[in-house]
Write a protein that holds these residues in place. Structure first.
Motif, PDB file in Angstrom:
ATOM      1  N   SER A 164       0.832  -1.196   0.000  1.00 49.32           N
ATOM      2  CA  SER A 164       0.000   0.000   0.000  1.00 49.32           C
ATOM      3  C   SER A 164       0.868   1.248   0.000  1.00 49.32           C
ATOM      4  N   VAL A 165       0.454   2.244  -0.762  1.00 49.07           N
ATOM      5  CA  VAL A 165       1.098   3.561  -0.755  1.00 49.07           C
ATOM      6  C   VAL A 165       0.030   4.549  -0.298  1.00 49.07           C
ATOM      7  N   ARG A 166       0.262   5.158   0.861  1.00 47.86           N
ATOM      8  CA  ARG A 166      -0.775   5.981   1.488  1.00 47.86           C
ATOM      9  C   ARG A 166      -0.257   7.387   1.781  1.00 47.86           C
ATOM     10  N   ASP A 167      -1.110   8.372   1.539  1.00 47.22           N
ATOM     11  CA  ASP A 167      -0.799   9.755   1.941  1.00 47.22           C
ATOM     12  C   ASP A 167      -1.941  10.277   2.794  1.00 47.22           C
ATOM     13  N   ASN A 168      -1.717  11.398   3.470  1.00 50.12           N
ATOM     14  CA  ASN A 168      -2.774  12.012   4.282  1.00 50.12           C
ATOM     15  C   ASN A 168      -3.164  13.365   3.701  1.00 50.12           C
ATOM     16  N   GLY A 169      -3.263  13.399   2.362  1.00 49.96           N
ATOM     17  CA  GLY A 169      -3.576  14.627   1.658  1.00 49.96           C
ATOM     18  C   GLY A 169      -5.069  14.902   1.578  1.00 49.96           C
ATOM     19  N   PRO A 170      -5.478  15.756   0.644  1.00 49.99           N
ATOM     20  CA  PRO A 170      -6.901  16.149   0.525  1.00 49.99           C
ATOM     21  C   PRO A 170      -7.804  15.041   0.008  1.00 49.99           C
ATOM     22  N   GLY A 171      -7.243  13.973  -0.544  1.00 53.22           N
ATOM     23  CA  GLY A 171      -8.050  12.870  -1.046  1.00 53.22           C
ATOM     24  C   GLY A 171      -8.610  13.134  -2.436  1.00 53.22           C
ATOM     25  N   ILE A 172      -9.303  12.144  -2.945  1.00 56.97           N
ATOM     26  CA  ILE A 172      -9.895  12.215  -4.287  1.00 56.97           C
ATOM     27  C   ILE A 172     -11.406  12.139  -4.148  1.00 56.97           C
ATOM     28  N   PRO A 173     -12.151  13.064  -4.731  1.00 60.43           N
ATOM     29  CA  PRO A 173     -13.620  13.005  -4.654  1.00 60.43           C
ATOM     30  C   PRO A 173     -14.150  11.690  -5.218  1.00 60.43           C
ATOM     31  N   PRO A 174     -15.228  11.153  -4.631  1.00 60.18           N
ATOM     32  CA  PRO A 174     -15.756   9.840  -5.050  1.00 60.18           C
ATOM     33  C   PRO A 174     -16.086   9.753  -6.534  1.00 60.18           C
ATOM     34  N   GLU A 175     -16.568  10.850  -7.139  1.00 59.62           N
ATOM     35  CA  GLU A 175     -16.965  10.800  -8.547  1.00 59.62           C
ATOM     36  C   GLU A 175     -15.780  10.624  -9.491  1.00 59.62           C
ATOM     37  N   HIS A 176     -14.559  10.825  -8.986  1.00 62.30           N
ATOM     38  CA  HIS A 176     -13.368  10.694  -9.827  1.00 62.30           C
ATOM     39  C   HIS A 176     -12.678   9.331  -9.677  1.00 62.30           C
ATOM     40  N   LEU A 177     -13.020   8.592  -8.626  1.00 64.49           N
ATOM     41  CA  LEU A 177     -12.275   7.367  -8.308  1.00 64.49           C
ATOM     42  C   LEU A 177     -12.342   6.325  -9.421  1.00 64.49           C
ATOM     43  N   THR A 178     -13.473   6.246 -10.114  1.00 64.93           N
ATOM     44  CA  THR A 178     -13.624   5.226 -11.154  1.00 64.93           C
ATOM     45  C   THR A 178     -12.887   5.586 -12.438  1.00 64.93           C
ATOM     46  N   ARG A 179     -12.367   6.810 -12.536  1.00 59.53           N
ATOM     47  CA  ARG A 179     -11.768   7.242 -13.802  1.00 59.53           C
ATOM     48  C   ARG A 179     -10.285   7.607 -13.696  1.00 59.53           C
ATOM     49  N   ILE A 180      -9.719   7.535 -12.498  1.00 61.58           N
ATOM     50  CA  ILE A 180      -8.349   8.040 -12.344  1.00 61.58           C
ATOM     51  C   ILE A 180      -7.305   7.203 -13.083  1.00 61.58           C
ATOM     52  N   PHE A 181      -7.662   5.948 -13.470  1.00 56.54           N
ATOM     53  CA  PHE A 181      -6.718   5.119 -14.211  1.00 56.54           C
ATOM     54  C   PHE A 181      -6.863   5.280 -15.730  1.00 56.54           C
ATOM     55  N   GLU A 182      -7.736   6.197 -16.160  1.00 57.62           N
ATOM     56  CA  GLU A 182      -7.877   6.458 -17.585  1.00 57.62           C
ATOM     57  C   GLU A 182      -6.735   7.351 -18.072  1.00 57.62           C
ATOM     58  N   ARG A 183      -6.402   7.196 -19.354  1.00 59.43           N
ATOM     59  CA  ARG A 183      -5.339   7.997 -19.941  1.00 59.43           C
ATOM     60  C   ARG A 183      -5.715   9.469 -19.969  1.00 59.43           C
ATOM     61  N   PHE A 184      -4.802  10.313 -19.521  1.00 60.09           N
ATOM     62  CA  PHE A 184      -4.926  11.774 -19.511  1.00 60.09           C
ATOM     63  C   PHE A 184      -5.982  12.290 -18.543  1.00 60.09           C
ATOM     64  N   TYR A 185      -6.560  11.411 -17.725  1.00 56.77           N
ATOM     65  CA  TYR A 185      -7.587  11.903 -16.802  1.00 56.77           C
ATOM     66  C   TYR A 185      -6.916  12.537 -15.586  1.00 56.77           C
ATOM     67  N   ARG A 186      -7.350  13.743 -15.265  1.00 59.99           N
ATOM     68  CA  ARG A 186      -6.805  14.457 -14.110  1.00 59.99           C
ATOM     69  C   ARG A 186      -7.950  14.928 -13.239  1.00 59.99           C
ATOM     70  N   VAL A 187      -7.787  14.750 -11.916  1.00 64.77           N
ATOM     71  CA  VAL A 187      -8.815  15.191 -10.978  1.00 64.77           C
ATOM     72  C   VAL A 187      -8.876  16.709 -10.957  1.00 64.77           C
ATOM     73  N   ASP A 188      -7.710  17.336 -10.845  1.00 68.83           N
ATOM     74  CA  ASP A 188      -7.616  18.796 -10.873  1.00 68.83           C
ATOM     75  C   ASP A 188      -6.634  19.162 -11.971  1.00 68.83           C
ATOM     76  N   LYS A 189      -7.150  19.508 -13.139  1.00 69.74           N
ATOM     77  CA  LYS A 189      -6.295  19.714 -14.307  1.00 69.74           C
ATOM     78  C   LYS A 189      -5.317  20.864 -14.123  1.00 69.74           C
ATOM     79  N   SER A 190      -5.749  21.929 -13.474  1.00 68.32           N
ATOM     80  CA  SER A 190      -4.869  23.079 -13.313  1.00 68.32           C
ATOM     81  C   SER A 190      -3.695  22.750 -12.401  1.00 68.32           C
ATOM     82  N   ARG A 191      -3.968  22.046 -11.280  1.00 70.04           N
ATOM     83  CA  ARG A 191      -2.892  21.674 -10.352  1.00 70.04           C
ATOM     84  C   ARG A 191      -1.981  20.622 -10.969  1.00 70.04           C
TER      85      ARG A 191
END
Length: 363
Positions: A273-300
């Motif tokens: 497991s690789v774990r951080d204590n950051g802001p986390g990922i919103p639930p609506e993004h969890l199913t897509r984060i492994f897609e190519r070029f998909y970014r939760v926060d594009k600007s950051r």
């Protein structure tokens, strides 16, 4: 219920014969012998006429339709051929079932093609955008130099460095796309051998130490008393996985936080497991984060670098190891990526591990 042509003809002939003889029974002058002869003749005639009609005209044509649809299904979906339509069963029901199955599979195929077409359009749009940004930036710097800014030594050096940086980003993007394409098509073969994940994680911590210090992030391996974690993996590819996951945890975690690599050893597998204590990922993004070029926060994501292909590559590498990667995240509580690898027992030296593993593989 049996609905063969003979059975249907028998029932219908009996009914016709019964109705005919019943009506004749009310006619004056008709005796029992005449009724018997009429009933028998009517039964035999009706039986053969109905049998011919059902068997030749209906059932055989239905069987032809069934065989045609069945062949199409076998051809389109590469299915194992079944036995031919059985006459003793209801061929109309069987044909209906066959058509239903065929149409259902075709509909699924059409839906999948629509999804792939949408994915293709999105992918082309993403690739075009990702290529356009560094190319246009490098173009701008180079054309500015060609238009006269080259005479100023400070401007020339600064613009050339910026152009080179953008071209380097483009090179990384092309390499990631190539790796991802090779992973998807199976062109890259896994060189499975014993790997010490504990030492590998420490090596990656060393490579990312400066980035972690800039964000005041502590890097830790747990359990604290563990010395070695031997698993079966492709060293280069699993290093790429761990580097990506740890680097992402550092970049997108909270400043002054922690990034923890945790090992949980079972009987046959080691859970990593690789774990951080950051802001986390919103639930609506969890199913897509492994897609190519998909970014939760594009600007950051743009500000912190990366091609947007890292997690897609991670997923394919983990899948190539015959396992899966999972992600759990809660807003403001952090994100955890988890996967399992087959365990190598630690009662021998590293050289013994390799020799034992090679022997097992060859056998």
């Amino acid at each position: 219920m049996s609905l063969s042509p003979r059975f249907i003809a028998l029932i219908l002939a009996f009914i016709i014969s019964l109705i005919t003889s019943t009506f004749l029974a009310f006619v004056d002058g008709v005796n029992k012998s005449m009724l018997f002869v009429v009933a028998t003749a009517c039964f035999i005639t009706s039986f053969f006429l109905i049998l011919y009609t059902i068997d030749i005209i209906v059932f055989r044509e239905v069987n032809k339709m069934y065989r045609t649809i069945h062949k199409l299904k076998m051809k389109d979906f590469n299915m194992v051929p079944r036995k031919k339509l059985i006459q003793e069963l209801n061929p109309l029901k069987t044909l209906n079932d066959e058509i239903f199955v065929y149409v259902s599979k075709k509909q699924k195929e059409i839906d999948e093609l629509k999804k792939l077409e949408l994915f293709r359009r999105e992918f082309l749009a993403d690739v075009s955008h990702e290529f356009k940004t560094p190319i246009f930036a490098a173009q701008g710097f180079i054309h500015t130099l060609l238009d006269g800014a080259m005479e100023d030594e400070n401007v020339r050096e600064r613009f050339l460095k910026k152009a080179a940086k953008n071209l380097d980003s483009l090179d990384v993007l092309v390499k990631d796309l190539l790796v991802l394409s090779q992973m998807e098509t199976g062109d890259i073969k896994m060189n499975i051998a014993p790997v010490d994940m504990h030492q590998l994680s420490l090596n990656i911590f060393g490579r990312l130490e400066n980035i972690a210090e800039d964000r005041n992030i502590v890097l830790k391996v747990k359990p604290d008393d563990i010395a070695e974690v031997w698993v079966k993996a492709d060293l280069d590819r699993i290093e790429q996985v761990m580097l990506n996951l740890i680097e992402n945890a550092i970049k997108y975690g909270n400043e002054g936080g922690k990034v923890i690599v945790h090992f949980n050893s079972g009987k046959k597998f080691v859970e990593i497991s690789v774990r951080d204590n950051g802001p986390g990922i919103p639930p609506e993004h969890l199913t897509r984060i492994f897609e190519r070029f998909y970014r939760v926060d594009k600007s950051r994501s743009k500000d912190r670098g990366g091609t947007g292909l890292g997690l897609a590559i991670v997923k394919h590498i983990i899948n190539a190891h015959d396992t899966k990667i999972a992600v759990m995240s809660k807003p403001d509580k952090g994100t955890t990526f988890t996967f399992k690898l087959e365990k190598v027992y630690q009662n021998t030296t590293h050289a013994d591990h390799e020799e034992s593993f090679i022997t097992q593989t060859n056998s």
